[in-house]
Design a protein around this motif. Structure first.
Motif, mmCIF file in Angstrom:
data_model
loop_
_atom_site.group_PDB
_atom_site.id
_atom_site.type_symbol
_atom_site.label_atom_id
_atom_site.label_comp_id
_atom_site.label_asym_id
_atom_site.label_seq_id
_atom_site.Cartn_x
_atom_site.Cartn_y
_atom_site.Cartn_z
ATOM 1 N N SER A 66 -19.989 138.751 -61.420
ATOM 2 C CA SER A 66 -20.913 137.648 -61.090
ATOM 3 C C SER A 66 -20.569 136.927 -60.021
ATOM 4 C CB SER A 66 -20.789 136.603 -62.399
ATOM 5 O OG SER A 66 -20.771 137.354 -63.409
ATOM 6 N N VAL A 73 -21.791 134.013 -57.951
ATOM 7 C CA VAL A 73 -22.235 133.066 -58.143
ATOM 8 C C VAL A 73 -21.427 131.776 -57.486
ATOM 9 C CG1 VAL A 73 -23.486 133.011 -60.508
ATOM 10 C CG2 VAL A 73 -20.976 132.328 -60.175
ATOM 11 N N GLU A 74 -22.076 130.687 -56.850
ATOM 12 C CA GLU A 74 -21.192 129.612 -56.155
ATOM 13 C C GLU A 74 -20.182 129.083 -57.171
ATOM 14 O OE1 GLU A 74 -23.742 126.747 -54.333
ATOM 15 O OE2 GLU A 74 -25.136 128.243 -53.580
ATOM 16 N N SER A 75 -19.085 128.490 -56.832
ATOM 17 C CA SER A 75 -18.286 127.864 -57.556
ATOM 18 C C SER A 75 -18.574 126.392 -57.935
ATOM 19 C CB SER A 75 -16.732 127.818 -56.867
ATOM 20 O OG SER A 75 -15.828 126.840 -57.539
ATOM 21 N N ALA A 76 -18.686 126.180 -59.292
ATOM 22 C CA ALA A 76 -19.536 124.975 -59.689
ATOM 23 C C ALA A 76 -18.389 123.798 -59.121
ATOM 24 C CB ALA A 76 -19.431 124.860 -61.142
ATOM 25 N N ASP A 111 -15.873 134.046 -62.976
ATOM 26 C CA ASP A 111 -16.442 133.014 -64.063
ATOM 27 C C ASP A 111 -16.515 131.582 -63.121
ATOM 28 O OD1 ASP A 111 -16.535 134.923 -65.943
ATOM 29 O OD2 ASP A 111 -14.463 134.082 -66.732
ATOM 30 N N ARG A 112 -17.129 131.713 -61.908
ATOM 31 C CA ARG A 112 -17.502 130.549 -61.099
ATOM 32 C C ARG A 112 -16.331 129.947 -60.497
ATOM 33 N NH1 ARG A 112 -23.047 129.185 -62.498
ATOM 34 N NH2 ARG A 112 -22.417 127.046 -61.653
ATOM 35 N N LYS A 113 -15.243 130.178 -60.616
ATOM 36 C CA LYS A 113 -14.103 129.740 -59.997
ATOM 37 C C LYS A 113 -13.444 130.459 -58.962
ATOM 38 C CE LYS A 113 -12.685 127.791 -64.565
ATOM 39 N NZ LYS A 113 -11.784 127.690 -65.565
#
Length: 739
Positions: free
Chosen positions: A539, A541-544, A695-697
C-alpha cells in the motif's frame, strides 16, 4: 570469469547443469567436447549468444561454464506443449542469426539442444554453446532443423527403424504445408528441396513469416487478413512473445493433468512478483479461507482450488505485462477498467449461481483484451480511435477504420492464437441484441462479461443522467436473460467497487487523479487522491501520523527517460530478487535477508555506501541500522533523520511515501531542501531514498549514495527491480513482525 570460480550445482538439465557462481550469478555448464586445452573466457559479442566464462570440474570431469540468466529453458516450455508456427519460426530465425555470426567469426558450436536455449522474461532469447576457435563442431544445419521440429511438434525428432524422420504432419495435422516443407528440407528428407547452409534456412523462415502477413491461409476468409497483420506487428515486438509464453505456460496446465498442483506452482514461483501477488490475494478478504496463513503457492492451490489460483495467475500476468510502458497513464486506465469489469462479472456469476466464479472473473478481464492490446501495441491508432469516438463516431466503426476490425475481433483472434479455452474466447464477443437465457457455459460467460462491461461504462460515466440511462440500458438488454433486477445490478456494482479498491494495490494498480479508480473512490465516499502514490506492491499511502509537508520539488526525479538500463546491473538485481524470493518461502532471519538486499544494491549500483535506517520510537527518528560501504561504521550512528514537521527532502519522501533520486544536493531548487545534519556527516553528492511504509506507518528507509554528483543514475528497469527488492523487504518485515 577465471578457472578458479567456484560453482554450486542447482539442478541437472538434460545433459547440462544449472549452477550458481560464487558471486551469485547463474551459469549453465555443458560437457566439454574434448578440447585440447582449458578455454579462456570470451564473448563473441552477439545478444543471442551466452559468453563462455570459464570451466568447472565435476568429479574430475571438465565442463564449460556459460553465463546464464533468469527465465525458462526451451525444454521447460516445450514440456507444456508445442509452440505455434509463427512463434517457433521467429525464435529459430533469431537463433540462426547468432549461429551464422559464430561461423563468420570462425567459432564452432556445441550440439544444439533445447536445454541450451533460454527464453528470458523480457522476451529475449539466449543460446549457450559457442566453442573456442579451432574447436570442431557438428554440422549446424541438422541441429537447427531438429530443434525447429521439436519446437513445432513438442517432441524430439526421432528416426524410425529405417533411419528416417517422421513428417511434421504426422504429429501436428494442422501444420502449414509450406512450413512442413521448409523443416523437411532442412532435415534433408527425401522429396524436399535441401538447404545447404544456415543462411539459406534463415532466409526461407523470414520469407515464410512475411508471407503470413501478406496473405491468409487457403480457406481463411478475406476479412481475417487485418488480424494476421496485427499479430505480425505484435509478434515482432520484444515483449509480446514474453506475454504469449506467460499466458501459454499457465493455460497449458489443464485440470486433468497429473501433478497439476506441482506444475501450476512451479510456473507461478518462477516470477516472484506473481508469487507475492497470488499469495496476497489468497489471503485477502475475498478469498479468506486462510486467515492470513497461506505462505506457499502449493498451499493456496490446495485450499482455494486449482481453477481459482490459475484464474488469478492469468489475470495477474495480463496486468503485469500491460501496465509497464511509456504510455503508462492510458494503459493504467484501460487495465483498471478491465479489472473493475472482471469483478462485476464475478459478482454477477455469484448472483446467478454459476459454478466457477473465477472463470467468470477472467472472462470479464479478457473481455477488454482487444482494447488493452490496441493501447499497448498500437498507441497512435488508439488515440485516433478515442478522438473519433469523442467526436461522436461509434466505437466499432472507429476501430474498424483504424485497425481493420473491432476490439472484440482483435481480442478473440489473439485469444485463439494463445490457445485459450473456446468458452473464454467466445466470451470476448460483443452482444448487440437482447440475448436469451444461456444454456451452456460459453453463453453464460459471454453474458456475464458483456453485462459487466456495460455496467462498468455506466458506473464510470461522469454525469448522473448518463449513469442512470446506462444502467437502464444494461438492465433492459441483459436483465431478462440473467433474471436479475436493476437493484441486483446495482448491488453487484457496489460490491465490485469495494473489492476493486481493496485489491487494486495488490495487482499493482494505483488510483490516478482523474482515472477510473479515482472515480470509484469518489463513488465509495472516499477522499480523492491529490498526489499519485509510487508504483509498488505494498500500500502506497501517506503516514496518518505524519505532519503535512509541502509538495515535491519539481527537480526531484525518480527516473529520467534518457537513462539506459545496464544489463549487468539488471542481472545482479534480478538474481537477488530470485534469491530473496526463495528465502521468503522458507525460514529466514530478517536481518540476514535485509543484508542480502543491501549488499546487492551497494555492489550492483556502484554506490559509495548503502544502508537501511529504521524508526526509533524513543528518539522519534529514523536512525541508521546497518549497511555497507565507505566508513559505514562511523556513518551509521550519525545518520539520524528526526521525524519533525520540517519540509526537507527526507521528510517529504517519507510523508509522501515517494522514492527519490537526488542527482546533486547543490543544484538549484534542491540545495535549500537538504538539511544541515546531512551535509555535516560527509554524505554523497547524489543519493537514492526508498521509504519503507507498512500499514500507513513509517518503518524506515533504504538509502544509497555516491560521492560524485550525477553518478548514481538508474534506468527504468533498474529502478523497477530496486523497488521490487524494497517491496520484498516489506513482505519480509510483515512476515516477521507480530500483528
Amino acid at each position: 570469469m577465471d578457472s578458479e570460480t567456484i560453482y554450486t550445482l542447482i539442478h541437472e538439465r538434460g545433459q547440462s547443469w544449472l549452477a550458481q557462481a560464487d558471486d551469485g550469478h547463474l551459469a549453465l555448464l555443458l560437457p566439454d567436447p574434448g578440447l585440447p586445452k582449458v578455454p579462456a573466457p570470451f564473448d563473441v559479442g552477439h545478444a543471442v549468444l551466452s559468453p563462455l566464462e570459464g570451466n568447472a570440474d565435476i568429479d574430475s570431469i571438465r565442463w564449460l561454464a556459460y553465463r546464464w540468466g533468469e527465465g525458462q529453458t526451451l525444454a521447460e516450455r516445450l514440456s507444456l506443449g508445442p509452440l505455434d508456427g509463427a512463434e517457433a519460426v521467429q525464435m529459430v530465425a533469431r537463433l540462426l542469426e547468432g549461429v551464422i555470426h559464430t561461423g563468420l567469426l570462425g567459432y564452432a558450436m556445441a550440439p544444439l539442444r533445447v536445454e541450451h536455449v533460454l527464453l528470458k522474461p523480457d522476451g529475449g532469447i539466449q543460446l549457450a554453446g559457442v566453442l573456442p576457435q579451432g574447436a570442431i563442431s557438428e554440422p549446424l544445419l541438422p541441429g537447427v532443423a531438429e530443434l525447429l521440429f521439436h519446437a513445432l511438434s513438442g517432441q524430439p525428432a526421432a528416426r524410425d527403424g529405417r533411419g528416417a524422420f517422421p513428417l511434421l504432419s504426422s504429429l501436428v495435422p494442422e501444420i502449414d504445408p509450406h512450413l512442413e516443407a521448409i523443416v523437411a528440407g532442412a532435415m534433408a528428407q527425401p522429396g524436399y528441396p535441401v538447404f545447404r547452409y544456415p543462411l539459406d534456412l534463415r532466409t526461407a523462415l523470414l520469407t515464410y513469416l512475411d508471407g503470413l502477413c501478406e496473405s491468409t491461409a487457403g480457406g481463411e476468409e478475406e476479412e481475417m487478413a487485418p488480424l494476421a497483420q496485427l499479430l505480425h506487428r505484435m509478434e515482432n515486438t520484444d515483449d509480446y512473445p514474453a506475454l504469449s509464453r506467460a499466458v501459454g505456460a499457465i493455460n497449458h496446465i489443464a485440470e486433468a493433468d497429473t501433478e497439476k498442483l506441482q506444475a501450476l506452482s512451479s510456473v507461478i514461483l518462477r516470477d516472484f512478483s506473481l508469487t507475492n501477488k497470488v499469495l496476497r490475494l489468497a489471503n485477502s478478504a475475498s478469498h479468506g479461507q486462510f486467515n492470513g496463513g497461506a505462505s506457499t503457492i502449493s498451499r493456496a492451490v490446495m485450499v482455494l482450488g486449482f481453477n481459482t489460483v490459475k484464474s488469478l495467475a492469468l489475470a495477474l500476468v495480463l496486468i503485469e505485462h500491460l501496465s509497464n510502458r511509456e504510455h503508462a497513464e492510458a494503459l493504467k486506465e484501460v487495465v483498471a477498467r478491465a479489472f473493475f469489469t472482471s469483478l462485476i462479472s464475478r459478482k454477477l456469476a455469484e448472483k446467478c449461481g454459476y459454478r466457477d466464479l473465477e472463470e467468470a472473473r477472467v472472462a470479464g478481464m479478457f473481455h477488454l483484451l482487444g482494447k488493452m492490446l490496441t493501447v499497448f501495441y498500437f498507441h497512435d491508432e488508439s488515440q485516433e480511435i478515442d478522438r473519433l469516438v469523442a467526436e461522436g463516431e461509434r466505437e466499432e466503426l472507429a476501430t474498424q477504420r483504424q485497425i481493420g476490425m473491432s476490439y472484440a475481433e482483435l481480442g478473440m483472434g489473439v485469444a485463439k492464437s494463445w490457445n485459450l479455452p473456446d468458452k473464454l474466447v467466445s466470451s470476448l464477443a460483443s452482444e448487440s441484441g437482447k440475448p436469451r437465457t444461456p444454456r451452456q457455459d460459453s453463453d453464460w460467460l459471454r453474458l456475464f462479461s458483456n453485462t459487466a462491461a456495460g455496467l462498468m461504462e455506466a458506473t464510470l460515466a461522469v454525469e448522473e443522467p448518463t449513469r442512470f440511462k446506462g444502467f437502464l440500458r444494461v438492465r433492459d438488454q441483459f436483465g431478462d436473460a440473467l433474471r436479475v433486477s436493476e437493484r441486483d445490478l446495482r448491488v453487484a456494482v457496489n460490491d465490485a467497487i469495494q473489492e476493486t479498491l481493496h485489491e487494486a494495490a495488490v495487482f499493482g494498480l494505483d488510483a490516478q487523479g482523474n482515472g477510473a479508480l479515482s472515480r470509484l473512490r469518489q463513488l465509495a465516499g472516499l477522499p480523492a487522491l491529490t498526489v499519485s502514490p509510487p508504483e509498488m506492491e505494498e500500500s502506497a499511502v501517506e503516514s496518518a501520523a505524519s505532519p503535512q509537508v509541502s509538495e515535491l520539488p519539481p527537480m526531484i526525479d525518480v527516473l529520467k527517460p534518457d537513462i539506459k538500463d545496464r544489463p549487468l546491473v539488471i542481472d545482479a538485481l534480478a538474481n537477488c530478487i530470485q534469491e530473496v524470493a526463495e528465502t521468503l518461502i522458507g525460514e529466514f532471519r530478517l536481518n540476514d535477508l535485509l543484508r542480502i538486499i543491501l549488499e546487492t544494491l551497494y555492489r550492483s549500483l556502484g554506490a559509495q555506501r548503502a544502508l537501511i535506517a529504521t524508526r526509533s520510537v524513543q528518539r522519534n527518528a529514523i536512525v541508521g541500522r546497518f549497511g555497507f560501504g565507505e566508513d559505514i561504521d562511523q556513518f551509521l550512528p550519525r545518520f539520524i533523520l528526526t521525524l519533525d514537521d520540517s519540509a526537507d527532502v527526507f521528510r517529504v519522501s517519507l510523508a509522501k511515501n515517494a522514492d527519490m533520486l537526488i542527482e546533486d544536493i547543490d543544484s538549484a531548487g534542491i540545495q535549500e531542501r537538504i538539511p544541515a545534519w546531512f551535509r555535516q556527516i560527509g554524505a554523497g553528492q547524489t543519493f537514492l531514498l526508498m521509504p519503507v511504509v507498512i500499514d500507513r506507518k513509517i518503518v524506515g528507509v533504504f538509502y544509497a549514495d555516491s560521492a560524485q554528483a550525477g553518478s548514481l543514475m538508474l534506468g527504468p528497469k533498474e529502478l523497477s527491480l530496486c523497488k521490487t527488492l524494497r517491496n520484498q523487504a516489506i513482505l519480509a518485515i510483515r512476515q516477521k513482525t507480530p500483528a
